[in-house]
Design an enzyme around this catalytic site. Structure first.
Site, PDB file in Angstrom:
ATOM      1  N   ASP A   1      37.152 -38.101  -9.524  1.00  0.00           N
ATOM      2  CA  ASP A   1      35.585 -37.946  -9.639  1.00  0.00           C
ATOM      3  C   ASP A   1      34.830 -36.760  -9.345  1.00  0.00           C
ATOM      4  OD1 ASP A   1      32.969 -38.517  -9.896  1.00  0.00           O
ATOM      5  OD2 ASP A   1      33.051 -40.494  -8.851  1.00  0.00           O
TER       6      ASP A   1
ATOM      7  N   HIS B   1      28.368 -35.081  -5.526  1.00  0.00           N
ATOM      8  CA  HIS B   1      29.080 -35.050  -3.971  1.00  0.00           C
ATOM      9  C   HIS B   1      29.679 -33.557  -3.842  1.00  0.00           C
ATOM     10  CE1 HIS B   1      29.006 -39.219  -5.201  1.00  0.00           C
ATOM     11  NE2 HIS B   1      29.544 -39.209  -6.276  1.00  0.00           N
TER      12      HIS B   1
ATOM     13  N   ILE C   1      26.507 -36.443  -1.256  1.00  0.00           N
ATOM     14  CA  ILE C   1      26.787 -37.931  -0.643  1.00  0.00           C
ATOM     15  C   ILE C   1      28.404 -37.993  -0.766  1.00  0.00           C
ATOM     16  CG2 ILE C   1      24.409 -38.612  -0.767  1.00  0.00           C
ATOM     17  CD1 ILE C   1      25.519 -40.224  -3.308  1.00  0.00           C
TER      18      ILE C   1
ATOM     19  N   GLY D   1      30.799 -43.803  -3.186  1.00  0.00           N
ATOM     20  CA  GLY D   1      30.896 -45.116  -2.894  1.00  0.00           C
ATOM     21  C   GLY D   1      32.239 -45.819  -2.827  1.00  0.00           C
TER      22      GLY D   1
END
Length: 349
Positions: free
Chosen positions: A203, A208, A223, A226
């Site tokens: 990903d 990110h 961040i 998730g």
């Protein structure tokens, strides 16, 4: 909402994308386990020569964006693989947030890795006012043996693309933690470079990694994915309730409530529940009806994987776990629910 933004649900829902091919090896399993915080003593996930070695059951979620090679890729290109979604106008991919995720294991993933056919279908498009939810269902099949290994349902929230008077979506099945101390608690001590490590599993969303992208969408810095906290949660559930036996893992679902900043400590609270209230075990069915012409009506009826799992988990052969993840008092994963079998033999049922 962009001016003139309009969605044709009848064209979008039910659309089957062109098939994709994805691949993984043992090395990918090792990197994934390391990136979701598996401790060094838990070698069944980290050392390929361990007698119990195998992939964490949630590893297939990496294949939602990973291709069939091992180079970096474009997040936008991988998200758009299979072509555009009919009936949905273009939107800014930087406005995409992961809303929820479920995984249902049909057959445990092969220990050696392999090549797989990824079949993606749009199973929902919902107008949430402040944004739009796109729901995609992906099934993974072995390229050679055609074994159906798993089904993954992803809900993505596209900020700023709501308000087009579309369906609001089905009522969620709620998995409320019991009013008691958790039966088990685990901790994920993320590092400042946790997102940079996790992204190597496939990903490569700039959100990110790139501070400028994070700032442009309202975050102080990049961040954590998730699915990184999600993967650690699955490891904790299997450790505390399944003797770390990957063959006992059946399903997991959760919603992403708030972002985690790399460097924060994620606490995972878990409760084993023998039987869920009727309001929680009832199957959630959503029917979206749209008139395509005066004589043709298309009806979409879909049963939520998590709700089906909840109903099954009341049987004597299964263990059901409600969970949440938090940073201090800030909930980052909620509505979490996982199902394991009580023994390895029962996992074959």
């Amino acid at each position: 909402m962009p001016k003139g933004y309009s969605v044709d649900v009848t064209k979008a829902v039910g659309h089957v994308f062109a098939a994709d091919t994805v691949a993984c090896t043992k090395r990918d399993y090792l990197l994934y386990a390391l990136s979701v915080g598996v401790p060094e003593e838990d070698l069944r996930w980290l050392y390929e020569l361990d007698i119990d070695f195998g992939p964490l059951p949630t590893y297939p979620l990496c294949l939602l964006l990973k291709a069939d090679d091992w180079d970096v890729n474009s997040f936008v290109e991988r998200w758009s693989v299979g072509g555009p979604l009919p009936g949905v106008p273009p939107y800014d991919p930087n406005q995409i947030l992961h809303g929820g995720q479920s995984l249902e294991v049909m057959v445990p993933f092969p220990e050696e890795g392999g090549r797989f056919k990824s079949l993606k279908k749009c199973t929902g498009v919902y107008d949430k006012g402040s944004g739009m939810v796109l729901e995609m269902t992906v099934d993974l099949f072995g390229e050679q043996d055609d074994v159906h290994y798993c089904r993954m349902i992803t809900s993505m929230f596209v900020r700023g693309c709501g308000g087009w008077d579309g369906p609001k979506g089905p009522k969620l099945t709620l998995y409320t933690p019991p009013d008691r101390v958790p039966d088990a608690v685990d901790h994920f001590y993320t590092s400042r470079n946790q997102a940079l490590l996790y992204r190597l599993s496939g990903d490569f969303n700039p959100l990110h990694a790139d501070p400028s992208v994070a700032l442009s969408v309202g975050f102080p810095r990049p961040i954590l994915h998730g699915l990184c906290s999600y993967g650690k949660s699955s490891h904790a559930i299997l450790k505390h309730f399944g003797n770390s036996d990957r063959l006992r893992f059946k399903s997991i679902s959760a919603r992403f409530a708030q972002p985690v900043l790399p460097g924060e400590t994620v606490t995972i609270d878990m409760w084993q529940v023998e039987e869920l209230p009727n309001s929680q075990t009832a199957t959630t069915t959503a029917t979206v009806t749209a008139t395509a012409t005066a004589t043709e009506t298309k009806t979409q009826t879909k049963t939520k994987t998590a709700a089906t799992a909840a109903t099954a988990a009341t049987t004597s052969t299964l263990v059901s776990v409600i969970f949440q993840a938090r940073v201090g008092d800030r909930i980052v994963l909620n509505n979490g629910f996982a199902v394991l079998t009580k023994s390895t033999n029962e996992s074959k049922l």
